[in-house]
Design a protein around this motif. Sequence first.
Motif, short mmCIF file in Angstrom:
data_model
loop_
_atom_site.label_atom_id
_atom_site.label_comp_id
_atom_site.label_asym_id
_atom_site.label_seq_id
_atom_site.Cartn_x
_atom_site.Cartn_y
_atom_site.Cartn_z
N TYR A 1 0.82 -1.26 0.02
CA TYR A 1 0.06 -0.11 -0.10
C TYR A 1 0.85 1.40 -0.19
CZ TYR A 1 -3.60 3.21 1.59
OH TYR A 1 -4.48 4.26 1.55
N ALA B 1 -8.05 6.82 -5.76
CA ALA B 1 -8.33 5.67 -6.19
C ALA B 1 -7.79 4.49 -5.73
CB ALA B 1 -8.29 5.63 -7.72
N VAL B 2 -6.50 4.68 -5.14
CA VAL B 2 -5.69 3.73 -4.70
C VAL B 2 -6.16 3.64 -3.15
CG1 VAL B 2 -3.45 3.07 -3.58
CG2 VAL B 2 -3.45 3.88 -5.90
N LYS C 1 -9.72 1.64 -3.31
CA LYS C 1 -9.57 0.32 -3.55
C LYS C 1 -9.15 -0.54 -2.40
CE LYS C 1 -5.45 -1.46 -5.47
NZ LYS C 1 -4.50 -1.83 -6.11
N TRP C 2 -7.87 0.04 -1.53
CA TRP C 2 -7.47 -0.61 -0.42
C TRP C 2 -8.46 -0.73 0.65
CZ3 TRP C 2 -3.24 -3.86 0.70
CH2 TRP C 2 -2.59 -3.80 -0.37
N ALA D 1 -11.22 -3.33 -0.10
CA ALA D 1 -10.72 -4.79 -0.12
C ALA D 1 -10.54 -5.25 1.36
CB ALA D 1 -9.53 -4.82 -0.90
#
Length: 113
Positions: free
Chosen positions: A34, A50-51, A54-55, A58
């Motif tokens: 990450y 966005a990153v 996403k994390w 998830a």
Amino acid sequence: MPEIPFSEAVIVADDGMPIAHVDFDRLQSDAVRYMYEIACTAGDGVATDAVGAKWAMANSPDYFGYLCAAALSLMVRNILAPTLDVAAELGVDLRPGLKSACAAALRDLGGKQ
């Protein structure tokens, strides 16, 4: 009760009942991934968001909190500190400005840690 390896922990509530499990090896690996993934987006706010999204999507909220804390510490140690060192060696010492911004934030935003 089975013995839990040192690389893992069971989080318990006030009543002693288990509420979560943390695998520190996975957490460390995820935090490094990450850290690099989000660091590569520096300067691009949309990509950074966005990153992070996403994390966050998830992982459970609790795990994501631990993940962010670990990634932040790793980023300061492995990316920010060396970057500041190189900048200082090139004659651009960014640390005084960073310390000044920190002092202003602590003064203006209040709160205690």
